[in-house]
Design a protein around this motif. Sequence first.
Motif, short mmCIF file in Angstrom:
data_model
loop_
_atom_site.label_atom_id
_atom_site.label_comp_id
_atom_site.label_asym_id
_atom_site.label_seq_id
_atom_site.Cartn_x
_atom_site.Cartn_y
_atom_site.Cartn_z
N LEU A 17 0.83 -1.21 0.00
CA LEU A 17 0.00 0.00 0.00
C LEU A 17 0.86 1.25 0.00
O LEU A 17 0.56 2.22 -0.70
N ARG A 18 1.95 1.26 0.80
CA ARG A 18 2.87 2.40 0.82
C ARG A 18 3.42 2.63 -0.58
O ARG A 18 3.48 3.77 -1.06
N GLY A 19 3.83 1.57 -1.27
CA GLY A 19 4.35 1.70 -2.62
C GLY A 19 3.33 2.28 -3.58
O GLY A 19 3.64 3.16 -4.39
N GLY A 20 2.10 1.81 -3.47
CA GLY A 20 1.03 2.35 -4.33
C GLY A 20 0.75 3.81 -4.04
O GLY A 20 0.59 4.63 -4.96
N PHE A 21 0.71 4.15 -2.74
CA PHE A 21 0.47 5.55 -2.37
C PHE A 21 1.60 6.45 -2.86
O PHE A 21 1.36 7.52 -3.40
N VAL A 22 2.84 6.03 -2.65
CA VAL A 22 3.98 6.85 -3.05
C VAL A 22 4.00 7.02 -4.57
O VAL A 22 4.20 8.12 -5.08
N GLY A 23 3.80 5.93 -5.30
CA GLY A 23 3.80 6.03 -6.76
C GLY A 23 2.70 6.94 -7.28
O GLY A 23 2.95 7.82 -8.11
N ALA A 24 1.49 6.74 -6.77
CA ALA A 24 0.36 7.53 -7.26
C ALA A 24 0.50 9.01 -6.89
O ALA A 24 0.30 9.89 -7.74
N THR A 25 0.87 9.29 -5.64
CA THR A 25 0.98 10.69 -5.25
C THR A 25 2.19 11.36 -5.90
O THR A 25 2.13 12.55 -6.20
N SER A 26 3.25 10.60 -6.13
CA SER A 26 4.42 11.19 -6.78
C SER A 26 4.05 11.68 -8.18
O SER A 26 4.42 12.80 -8.56
N GLY A 27 3.33 10.88 -8.92
CA GLY A 27 2.93 11.29 -10.27
C GLY A 27 1.92 12.42 -10.26
O GLY A 27 2.09 13.44 -10.96
N ALA A 28 0.87 12.28 -9.46
CA ALA A 28 -0.19 13.29 -9.43
C ALA A 28 0.32 14.63 -8.92
O ALA A 28 0.04 15.68 -9.49
N VAL A 29 1.11 14.58 -7.85
CA VAL A 29 1.63 15.81 -7.27
C VAL A 29 2.67 16.43 -8.19
O VAL A 29 2.76 17.66 -8.30
N GLY A 30 3.45 15.61 -8.87
CA GLY A 30 4.44 16.14 -9.82
C GLY A 30 3.77 16.90 -10.94
O GLY A 30 4.21 18.00 -11.31
#
Length: 173
Positions: A17-30
């Motif tokens: 879940l941490r990996g999914g959250f980090v990946g998704a937020t990294s892209g969206a926030v970027g």
Amino acid sequence: MAYPGSVPTDRILLARLRGGFVGATSGAVGIAAHALGGGGLPGQGTAVLLVAAVVVAGTIAASTRIPVVVILAAGQVLGHGIFTLGSGHAHAPSPAMIAAHVAAVGVAALLVSGAERGCRLAVSAVGRLVRNVLTVPASQVSATVPVPERPDRLRVVVALVGRSVRGPPAVTV
């Protein structure tokens, strides 16, 4: 211990879940930080590279204990580099864009931390609920097992065979 085909253990589940959250937020926030900082939205090729970068960031977050802030910051730098390549011209980021990326890392780290904590609490609550539902109270567990007596049947067998059926088999040569 997880068995094949079973639900993964809590630590494995939370790491995924941490990996999914980090990946998704990294892209969206970027994307959001780049757009708010004065950069444009990505084209198709840039989006594909960005997806590959966030998958790598999510995998790193799920498989290591590197702090989430570090992974998100690296994701922002990598994402900015991908946006720069996609736009066709290299430029130094403006102070507004740097501020947007820094703020984005901070907000995303708080969001990922909160989501991870919420998932940890939810998994723990579900585990307690399942244990409470599936556990038999001690008052309902019997220490002895009733065994019905069948003395009549044993007497008939002994009478027909001529000897008791208990003990090891006789060896005949």
